[in-house]
Design an enzyme around this catalytic site. Structure first.
Site, PDB file in Angstrom:
ATOM      1  CG  ASP A 122      -5.167  -1.856   8.105  1.00 29.39           C
ATOM      2  OD1 ASP A 122      -4.650  -1.325   9.168  1.00 29.39           O
ATOM      3  OD2 ASP A 122      -5.099  -1.095   6.852  1.00 29.39           O
ATOM      4  CG  ASP A 128      -7.547   2.409   9.808  1.00 30.71           C
ATOM      5  OD1 ASP A 128      -7.820   1.514   9.229  1.00 30.71           O
ATOM      6  OD2 ASP A 128      -7.004   3.472   9.451  1.00 30.71           O
ATOM      7  CG  HIS A 163      -8.527   1.747   2.133  1.00 30.64           C
ATOM      8  ND1 HIS A 163      -7.328   1.303   1.713  1.00 30.64           N
ATOM      9  CD2 HIS A 163      -8.528   2.330   3.424  1.00 30.64           C
ATOM     10  CE1 HIS A 163      -6.634   1.546   2.638  1.00 30.64           C
ATOM     11  NE2 HIS A 163      -7.075   1.902   3.625  1.00 30.64           N
ATOM     12  CG  HIS A 208      -5.921  -4.532   5.084  1.00 25.97           C
ATOM     13  ND1 HIS A 208      -4.883  -3.378   4.750  1.00 25.97           N
ATOM     14  CD2 HIS A 208      -5.026  -5.753   5.156  1.00 25.97           C
ATOM     15  CE1 HIS A 208      -3.878  -3.988   4.931  1.00 25.97           C
ATOM     16  NE2 HIS A 208      -3.667  -5.214   5.050  1.00 25.97           N
ATOM     17  CG  ASP A 228      -8.450  -1.003   4.539  1.00 25.65           C
ATOM     18  OD1 ASP A 228      -9.804  -0.510   5.293  1.00 25.65           O
ATOM     19  OD2 ASP A 228      -7.337  -0.987   4.958  1.00 25.65           O
ATOM     20  CD1 TRP A 279      -2.608   1.873   0.462  1.00 23.89           C
ATOM     21  CD2 TRP A 279      -1.274   2.629   2.170  1.00 23.89           C
ATOM     22  NE1 TRP A 279      -2.732   3.006   0.843  1.00 23.89           N
ATOM     23  CE2 TRP A 279      -2.028   3.362   1.841  1.00 23.89           C
ATOM     24  CE3 TRP A 279      -0.407   2.713   3.251  1.00 23.89           C
ATOM     25  CZ2 TRP A 279      -1.981   4.897   2.470  1.00 23.89           C
ATOM     26  CZ3 TRP A 279      -0.109   3.742   3.666  1.00 23.89           C
ATOM     27  CH2 TRP A 279      -0.924   5.031   3.480  1.00 23.89           C
ATOM     28  CG  ASP A 311      -9.117   4.541   5.788  1.00 23.46           C
ATOM     29  OD1 ASP A 311      -9.436   3.513   6.618  1.00 23.46           O
ATOM     30  OD2 ASP A 311      -7.917   4.638   5.353  1.00 23.46           O
ATOM     31  CE  LYS A 350      -5.786   6.313   2.835  1.00 23.74           C
ATOM     32  NZ  LYS A 350      -5.039   5.929   4.095  1.00 23.74           N
ATOM     33  CD  GLU A 363      -4.485  -1.729   1.933  1.00 20.48           C
ATOM     34  OE1 GLU A 363      -3.403  -1.794   2.470  1.00 20.48           O
ATOM     35  OE2 GLU A 363      -5.327  -1.199   2.804  1.00 20.48           O
TER      36      GLU A 363
HETATM   37  C1  RNT Z   1      -3.707   2.762   4.750  1.00 20.70           C
HETATM   38  C2  RNT Z   1      -3.697   1.173   4.471  1.00 20.70           C
HETATM   39  C3  RNT Z   1      -2.751   0.397   5.079  1.00 20.70           C
HETATM   40  C4  RNT Z   1      -2.251   0.598   6.505  1.00 20.70           C
HETATM   41  C5  RNT Z   1      -1.224  -0.309   7.055  1.00 20.70           C
HETATM   42  C6  RNT Z   1      -0.614   0.119   8.139  1.00 20.70           C
HETATM   43  O1  RNT Z   1      -4.792   3.492   4.662  1.00 20.70           O
HETATM   44  O2  RNT Z   1      -4.815   0.723   4.979  1.00 20.70           O
HETATM   45  O3  RNT Z   1      -2.823  -1.114   4.647  1.00 20.70           O
HETATM   46  O4  RNT Z   1      -3.088   0.743   7.403  1.00 20.70           O
HETATM   47  O5  RNT Z   1      -0.477  -0.768   5.958  1.00 20.70           O
HETATM   48 ZN    ZN Z   2      -5.119  -1.440   4.949  1.00 19.58          ZN
END
Ligand code: RNT
Ligand code: ZN
Length: 419
Positions: A326, A296, A262, A286, A259, A187, A294, A228, A226
């Site tokens: 993630d 997390d 994302h 993720h 993810d 990523w 996003d 985003k 990955e």
């Molecule tokens: C960031 C991505 C990525 C990170 C990790 C730490 O937006 O989701 O995967 O969160 O690699």
């Molecule tokens: Zn991620």
């Protein structure tokens, strides 16, 4: 009645109840037992890592909060993960980022990293029954800037190409060591804050960089890319958008990482599973919980993750989907964050595995849509929780909220002492 007896009794009843609608609870439990979740190492220390490089900047990700007790070194991180593993059933994986190498006091720049810095991790993982996954790290470095692999500046681009190649090499060595492919995720944050006119150019550069990185074929690692939607400070344009990586993955047969934070917030990630599986080799997840963006947040058992798990089971795709987590919340007890998130993910899969799928499919095939909706609705309240408690009990991990006290004790004895 003793708790153990209660759990067993409830389980027996649940088993009968499920059998009546054609669901084999034992086979669901077996599949849950075999579900290996790739646990993100970075929840333990707020994505800091153990590099000795001074200037950390750029990259558009950030943990928020300053709850005491983050892991400050490799030993603390390992101790925390071991603690977490006593509270979740099953055998799992640990996903490392490159910045978590055992560098000691050495300054090892990202284009100098070698598998040697991860030998200790490999050994430790083996001793603790874990498999390792890996991630290249392009954020938080003086050369991160706004563009890394998509940078028109050849020197900066080559620095990151070299880094990513070395990460694939490390992943290959991990995979070989553990006799199981190491899943390596790429990523990068590359993008622009404001209106961008050379969109095509940067994407072309990124495609070329990836081609160079992937030129070498490996047997013991698998590549994931990955996408985003946007990053902090890079809101207008993301080079590695979903279209970009889906296109790249389909064309070059690479795994696309989904993810769950994302995408546009009303977009269904669950619905993507059955499309990706037709055109890309496997899927990496993720699992995260976006709140308004996003963010997390710690994964909980919500509709999004329940649907995602169901779509994987309905597509009979457990063998092709790598379930990684993630999230990174620095505002609460981090061990607790892990345990909540891992258990929530397992619960979602258990619910999915207990779905009366044969009957639901029959209804759908016959065009009986009222019946389909009714059974979907009723299956939400079937006694899956009794099966969940039983799973925890036979795995010798806390049943129900019993893990709260264990985490409180660990906080008192260990994490609260980290100043
Ligand atoms: C960031 C991505 C990525 C990170 C990790 C730490 O937006 O989701 O995967 O969160 O690699
Ligand atoms: Zn991620």
């Amino acid at each position: 009645m003793k708790k153990e007896e209660l759990v067993r009794k409830a389980y027996d009843i649940a088993k009968e109840r499920y059998a009546a609608i054609g669901v084999n609870v034992e086979s669901a439990l077996k599949k849950l037992q075999d579900l290996s979740i790739s646990i993100q190492c970075w929840q333990a220390d707020d994505v800091t890592g153990f590099e000795n490089l001074s200037n950390l900047g750029g990259g558009g990700i950030q943990a928020t909060g300053n709850y005491p007790g983050r892991a400050r070194n490799v030993d603390e991180l390992r101790a925390d993960i071991c603690k977490v593993l006593t509270m979740v059933g099953g055998k799992h994986r640990l996903s490392l980022h490159e910045i978590y190498g055992e560098f000691g006091d050495k300054i090892v720049d990202r284009d100098e990293v070698t598998p040697d810095y991860f030998k200790g991790w490999m050994q430790w993982a083996k001793e603790n029954g874990l498999k390792l996954d890996f991630n290249s790290t392009s954020f938080g470095h003086p050369k991160s800037g706004d563009l890394t692999l998509a940078n028109p500046d050849r020197a900066i681009r080559n620095f990151w190409i070299e880094h990513t190649k070395r990460c694939r090499w490390i992943s290959e060595e991990m995979g070989k060591f553990q006799d199981d492919p190491c899943i390596m995720n790429i990523w990068i944050h590359d993008g622009m804050k404001d209106l961008t006119v050379n969109r095509f150019k940067y994407r072309q550069i990124l495609e070329n960089s990836l081609d160079v990185i992937f030129a070498k074929e490996y047997k013991n690692m698998k590549d994931c890319i990955e996408a985003k939607l946007f990053g902090i400070g890079l809101e207008s344009y993301t080079v590695g958008s979903y279209d970009f990586y889906l296109g790249y993955g389909a064309k070059k047969q690479k795994i696309v990482t989904l993810d769950t934070g994302h995408f546009h917030l009303s977009e269904s990630i669950a619905d993507k599973i059955s499309s990706l599986l037709l055109f890309t080799p496997e899927i990496m997840l993720h699992v995260s919980r976006p709140i308004r963006w996003d963010s997390d947040h710690v994964v909980i058992l919500n509709d999004d993750i329940a649907e995602l798990a169901k779509e994987i089971i309905r597509a009979d795709a457990l063998g092709q989907v790598h379930v990684g987590l993630d999230f990174f919340d620095a505002s609460i007890n981090r061990i607790g964050a892990y345990v909540i998130g891992i258990r929530a993910t397992q619960k979602a899969f258990l619910q999915a595995l207990l779905e009366p799928l044969a009957k639901l499919r029959e209804y759908e095939d016959e065009g009986r849509y009222f019946e389909r909706l009714a059974l979907l609705e009723e299956s939400k309240v079937l006694p899956w929780n009794a099966v969940w408690d039983y799973f925890c009990m036979v795995n010798d991990v806390p049943v129900g909220e019993d893990y709260i006290a264990k985490i409180q004790n660990y906080e008192t004895d260990v994490t609260s002492k980290r100043k």
